[in-house]
Design a protein around this motif. Structure first.
Motif, PDB file in Angstrom:
ATOM      1  N   LEU A 191      46.291  44.402  38.514  1.00 25.34           N
ATOM      2  CA  LEU A 191      45.548  43.149  38.372  1.00 25.34           C
ATOM      3  C   LEU A 191      45.985  42.401  37.121  1.00 25.34           C
ATOM      4  O   LEU A 191      46.131  41.170  37.125  1.00 25.34           O
ATOM      5  N   GLN A 192      46.196  43.135  36.050  1.00 25.60           N
ATOM      6  CA  GLN A 192      46.557  42.486  34.788  1.00 25.60           C
ATOM      7  C   GLN A 192      47.921  41.818  34.842  1.00 25.60           C
ATOM      8  O   GLN A 192      48.239  40.984  33.982  1.00 25.60           O
ATOM      9  N   TRP A 232      48.556  39.614  36.846  1.00 25.49           N
ATOM     10  CA  TRP A 232      48.210  38.219  37.136  1.00 25.49           C
ATOM     11  C   TRP A 232      47.481  37.537  35.970  1.00 25.49           C
ATOM     12  O   TRP A 232      47.283  36.332  36.002  1.00 25.49           O
ATOM     13  N   TYR A 233      47.045  38.319  34.985  1.00 22.04           N
ATOM     14  CA  TYR A 233      46.231  37.722  33.921  1.00 22.04           C
ATOM     15  C   TYR A 233      47.081  36.797  33.061  1.00 22.04           C
ATOM     16  O   TYR A 233      48.165  37.158  32.592  1.00 22.04           O
ATOM     17  N   TRP A 293      42.933  34.802  35.844  1.00 19.68           N
ATOM     18  CA  TRP A 293      44.052  35.414  36.552  1.00 19.68           C
ATOM     19  C   TRP A 293      44.741  34.384  37.439  1.00 19.68           C
ATOM     20  O   TRP A 293      44.090  33.689  38.236  1.00 19.68           O
ATOM     21  N   GLY A 340      37.634  34.337  38.814  1.00 18.40           N
ATOM     22  CA  GLY A 340      37.951  34.891  37.506  1.00 18.40           C
ATOM     23  C   GLY A 340      36.771  35.630  36.912  1.00 18.40           C
ATOM     24  O   GLY A 340      36.920  36.697  36.301  1.00 18.40           O
ATOM     25  N   CYS A 372      36.548  38.951  38.677  1.00 17.74           N
ATOM     26  CA  CYS A 372      37.548  39.886  38.162  1.00 17.74           C
ATOM     27  C   CYS A 372      37.067  40.521  36.860  1.00 17.74           C
ATOM     28  O   CYS A 372      37.186  41.747  36.658  1.00 17.74           O
ATOM     29  N   ALA A 420      45.550  37.713  43.302  1.00 16.03           N
ATOM     30  CA  ALA A 420      44.605  38.340  42.378  1.00 16.03           C
ATOM     31  C   ALA A 420      43.223  38.467  42.983  1.00 16.03           C
ATOM     32  O   ALA A 420      42.482  39.413  42.674  1.00 16.03           O
ATOM     33  N   SER A 473      41.611  42.035  43.440  1.00 10.77           N
ATOM     34  CA  SER A 473      40.434  42.372  42.629  1.00 10.77           C
ATOM     35  C   SER A 473      39.241  42.737  43.489  1.00 10.77           C
ATOM     36  O   SER A 473      38.410  43.567  43.104  1.00 10.77           O
TER      37      SER A 473
END
Length: 378
Positions: free
Chosen positions: A38-39, A41-42, A49, A57, A60, A360, A364
């Motif tokens: 996931l990170q 996409w951050y 994200w 967001g 998430c 994302a 998520s």
């Protein structure tokens, strides 16, 4: 026989305990891997994200907070996200709303630290998602600024109270008369969460949560089979619209928190009734939850199922039921086995195969189920 005559654990029990420990470790490992993915996409410059929207967001961030509460090894990632999003996130607000333009503090004096109006979008449900996200961040960091921000967001929702349906509830947004389920479920959940975290204002938040629930149950949101439809028509009758999974979920968390703040012998039975109706409606024969929009659920439906599972696991903790545990673990196992691409990303169809966009939001949402599995397997 679990014990020998000498009082030692029998081999069968030792094997069972070791197996259970291995399963729990595996669940944590899966969730950590999902967080790392996931990170990817951050975006530190936007505070949310890439490929997901404003309210997604918040969802998430809430899921990351939930994992951090269960697994301290991810706290560095969580605290980084909370701090960066707190400072940068408002630049990503696509439609800063007219809800309030004043700074909120508990004593009604201005503060430069918390400006809730930066987080308000032209949709009250979006506001509610961010309030819950900051409550989640507070729960794992005990950073009071996050909780104060959630209070400020909630106060803007209080200011919106009152619709044409019985004079209660809040509409979807400041310029709409549409009265939908999710916005009011979020109002309930935020109020109840705050009641358990702000002792000096506990009764205030309990009153609002109870007022919302009393009004909600007096309206026509719940269909004949016990599931919650999307909202009400102008004449305040059930609109018969889609039974989205998140409408079955947010209310569960709200009722669990309200029962904790002000115990009542109806809150958990009501939550159990909704949860069981939702599972009967949305789960397949393998206990995997589906959304009616699959496999194409963009832009918002990709997030919904994770929110249901997130709140189902809260109900499982407060009111354990084998069915809930089975659904949570079945969803997590199916996601890992059938809904994961070569990059470790998850799609919207938890039963698989991946047939649509992976982003994302889809990831998520599935990550929520993996976190819930960690909780029920611990």
């Amino acid at each position: 026989m679990l014990f020998s005559r000498h009082g030692f654990l029998a081999p069968s029990l030792i094997s069972l305990l070791l197996t259970g420990s291995a399963v729990a470790d595996d669940a944590r490992s899966r969730a950590r891997d999902a967080l790392q993915t996931l990170q990817g996409w951050y975006n530190p410059k936007s505070g949310i994200w890439d490929t997901c929207g404003w309210w997604d967001g918040a969802s998430c961030m809430n899921t990351i907070a939930d994992l951090a509460a269960l697994d301290p090894s991810v706290m560095d990632t969580a605290t980084y996200v909370f701090n960066n999003t707190f400072n940068i996130g408002p630049v990503s607000n696509p439609h800063p709303g007219p809800e309030i333009k004043t700074v909120f503090t508990r004593d009604n004096h201005q503060s430069s630290a918390v400006n809730a109006s930066q987080w308000l979008n032209q949709a009250y449900d979006d506001d509610g998602w961010w309030a819950l996200a900051w409550i989640g961040a507070y729960d794992v960091t005990k950073e009071g600024t996050y909780l104060e921000l959630a209070e400020g967001i909630f106060q803007s929702l209080v200011d919106a109270w009152g619709t044409n349906c019985g004079g209660g509830g809040i509409p979807w947004n400041p310029t709409s008369t549409y009265v939908n389920s999710i916005t009011n479920e979020l109002f309930l959940s935020v109020a109840a969460h705050l009641a358990n975290r702000v002792p000096e204002r506990k009764e205030y938040y309990i009153r609002w949560a109870q007022k919302e629930w009393d009004w909600f149950t007096s309206q026509d949101f719940i269909g004949e089979n016990g599931t919650i439809n999307d909202g009400l028509l102008e004449n305040c009758e059930n609109n018969g619209a889609t039974v989205w999974s998140y409408n079955q979920g947010v209310v569960l968390g709200g009722l669990v928190e309200l029962n904790k703040a002000s115990p009542n012998n109806t809150y958990l039975p009501s939550a159990n009734k909704i949860a069981k109706a939702a599972i009967e409606t949305l789960a397949d024969s393998n206990n995997v939850i589906h959304e009616f929009c699959e496999p194409q659920c963009l832009p918002d439906g990709t997030q919904f199922k994770g929110i249901f599972i997130r709140n189902l696991r809260k109900l499982q903790k407060a009111s354990p039921h084998d069915l809930y545990r089975k659904v949570i673990t079945s969803c997590a196992d199916s996601i890992w086995d059938n809904d994961r691409n070569e990059k470790g990303q998850f799609g919207v169809n938890w039963a698989g195969p991946i047939e649509a966009v992976v982003d994302a939001s889809t990831h998520s949402s599935a990550f929520d189920a993996l976190v819930a599995a960690v909780a029920v397997l611990n």
